[in-house]
Design an enzyme around this catalytic site. Structure first.
Site, PDB file in Angstrom:
ATOM      1  N   GLU A  92      14.609  -0.293  26.286  1.00 39.66           N
ATOM      2  CA  GLU A  92      14.449  -0.569  27.710  1.00 39.66           C
ATOM      3  C   GLU A  92      15.324   0.320  28.582  1.00 39.66           C
ATOM      4  O   GLU A  92      14.907   0.772  29.662  1.00 39.66           O
ATOM      5  CB  GLU A  92      14.749  -2.042  27.988  1.00 39.66           C
ATOM      6  CG  GLU A  92      14.462  -2.463  29.425  1.00 39.66           C
ATOM      7  CD  GLU A  92      14.706  -3.940  29.641  1.00 39.66           C
ATOM      8  OE1 GLU A  92      14.326  -4.440  30.728  1.00 39.66           O
ATOM      9  OE2 GLU A  92      15.268  -4.597  28.756  1.00 39.66           O
ATOM     10  N   ARG A 102      15.771   8.811  14.554  1.00 38.94           N
ATOM     11  CA  ARG A 102      16.108   7.409  14.802  1.00 38.94           C
ATOM     12  C   ARG A 102      16.858   7.334  16.127  1.00 38.94           C
ATOM     13  O   ARG A 102      17.739   8.143  16.403  1.00 38.94           O
ATOM     14  CB  ARG A 102      16.995   6.829  13.682  1.00 38.94           C
ATOM     15  CG  ARG A 102      16.240   6.446  12.419  1.00 38.94           C
ATOM     16  CD  ARG A 102      15.330   5.248  12.641  1.00 38.94           C
ATOM     17  NE  ARG A 102      14.574   4.882  11.450  1.00 38.94           N
ATOM     18  CZ  ARG A 102      13.374   5.335  11.163  1.00 38.94           C
ATOM     19  NH1 ARG A 102      12.792   6.209  11.954  1.00 38.94           N
ATOM     20  NH2 ARG A 102      12.735   4.921  10.082  1.00 38.94           N
ATOM     21  N   HIS A 139       6.705   6.165  19.370  1.00 42.06           N
ATOM     22  CA  HIS A 139       6.787   6.351  17.920  1.00 42.06           C
ATOM     23  C   HIS A 139       5.514   7.004  17.371  1.00 42.06           C
ATOM     24  O   HIS A 139       4.869   6.501  16.446  1.00 42.06           O
ATOM     25  CB  HIS A 139       7.033   5.017  17.226  1.00 42.06           C
ATOM     26  CG  HIS A 139       7.724   5.170  15.902  1.00 42.06           C
ATOM     27  ND1 HIS A 139       8.073   4.095  15.120  1.00 42.06           N
ATOM     28  CD2 HIS A 139       8.126   6.258  15.204  1.00 42.06           C
ATOM     29  CE1 HIS A 139       8.652   4.521  14.015  1.00 42.06           C
ATOM     30  NE2 HIS A 139       8.703   5.840  14.048  1.00 42.06           N
TER      31      HIS A 139
END
Length: 395
Positions: free
Chosen positions: A258, A230, A271
């Site tokens: 960003e 994460r 991802h």
């Protein structure tokens, strides 16, 4: 009885077949389904239907699900730990190899060359990408669950020295971890001794920004951090400072924001860790099997908010109870059964946090008595949800 299942995202149809004929898959159109099956759909703004009993996440993380709200409504939230573990393991090992030899930068450089003398330019310029081997380098693995354990084992087989940190590792997982993986009791040892660090823990209040300025202060110069768990596990601002100071050689993550993009020493993937055909099938199959088992038998496996509970159903009826974890609840349940002169065939009660789950098997065929007992439980202020399951093998 036919159960309704509402799906979000693209759940692999091979997995959904595991639900069987007793399930009606309504895509995203079901108004009051028994279960949700989803991948990354954000449910934090979703109002749960009254009939909803289960939410199955085809993946390990459940940050896209309001677990506390689901618990309060007696909705069991499942995940699929280990179903995509091999895919993520391969992604992490690939990342280690990519950064050790800087293959990505080398590929970008060679594709900019032009002219008939490209072979000569390659020979003259390739020294800048010499890199290093991973053999005898130290890999620190934070979290030795389904993914971290596999990474630790395979990194050792590739010749790395492996340190592992996980104060909560299960006995089952521990048995599968190579004895050559050195377990450390203090996460600071991982930070101080590793050339490469990979993290595989859930995002909680305790783990948020676990790799922070104090962690970077312990690391040796030239450390590589790999984060396929994460994004919030790493303090980005402290990371930028550590890169500037030469402490961090490269940061590779599967979670783009960003502020991480277009930075020379940061590699961001979209991802992709668990995004293989095999992993998607495995996750869908596990999610479907979990939902089916829960709705048909009441048994709970791989829940993040309720305890795992298994009990073979031999009695004519089973009542499942989701209740607040209060004192003497089992005694109250037993008394309610006894007051109706019903015999308990088997009972199991397990708690997790503020809630508990009970499987109550009843040696009783009088439907009126059973219905009266269900009504009694439904009227209890400490019982959140009551389900009645009939044993199809008992007439």
């Amino acid at each position: 009885m036919v159960f309704s299942v509402k799906t979000f995202n693209n759940i692999n149809p091979i997995g959904l077949k595991e639900l069987g004929n007793a399930f009606q898959i309504d895509g995203d159109k079901a108004d009051n389904p028994d279960a949700f099956v989803l991948r990354s759909q954000n449910l934090h703004e979703t109002t749960f239907p009254e009939q909803l009993k289960a939410i199955a996440r085809a993946g390990a993380g459940t940050n896209n699900i309001p677990v506390d709200a689901a618990s309060a409504q007696g909705i069991v939230v499942f995940n699929t730990p280990g179903a995509n573990a091999n895919a993520v393991k391969e992604a992490v090992l690939t990342s280690i190899l990519l950064t050790a030899r800087d293959y990505l930068a080398a590929n970008r450089w060679v594709n900019q060359l032009t002219g008939a003398d490209v072979p000569q330019q390659v020979e003259a310029g390739k020294k800048q990408f010499a890199g290093s081997e991973i053999a005898n380098k130290t890999l620190g693995v934070i979290g030795l669950g389904a993914i971290g354990g596999r990474i630790a084992n395979d990194a050792y087989r590739l010749g790395m020295n492996v340190l592992g940190y996980d104060p909560y590792v299960s006995i089952e997982t521990a048995w599968n971890i190579s004895s050559h993986v050195k377990r450390v009791d203090d996460i600071k040892e991982i930070f101080a001794q590793s050339d490469y660090i990979t993290i595989h823990v859930p995002l909680t209040d305790d783990t948020r920004q676990v790799i922070d300025q104090s962690a970077f202060d312990l690391m040796q110069k030239g450390t590589t951090i790999i984060n396929f768990a994460r994004g919030e596990l790493v303090d980005n601002q402290a990371l930028f400072e550590a890169i500037e100071a030469g402490v961090i050689k490269r940061y590779i993550t599967d979670f783009g924001t960003e502020d991480l993009l277009n930075r020379e020493q940061i590699t961001v993937f979209p991802h992709l860790g668990g995004s293989t055909e095999e992993a998607e099938v495995n996750c869908a199959i596990m999610a479907a099997k979990t939902v089916r088992r829960f709705l048909e038998t009441g048994e709970i496996i791989n829940s993040v908010n309720f305890p795992n509970v298994r009990q073979a159903l031999a009695a004519p009826y089973r009542i499942t109870l989701i209740n607040k974890n209060v004192p003497n609840i089992v005694a109250r349940i037993s008394t309610a059964v006894s007051d109706l002169n019903i015999n308990i065939d088997n009972i199991i009660n397990r708690s997790k946090g503020d809630y508990a789950y009970t499987l109550l098997d009843l040696d009783e065929t009088d439907q009126q008595k059973i219905q009266d007992l269900v009504a009694k439980f439904e009227a209890s202020e400490n019982i959140i949800r009551v389900r009645l399951i009939r044993n199809k093998n008992k007439k």
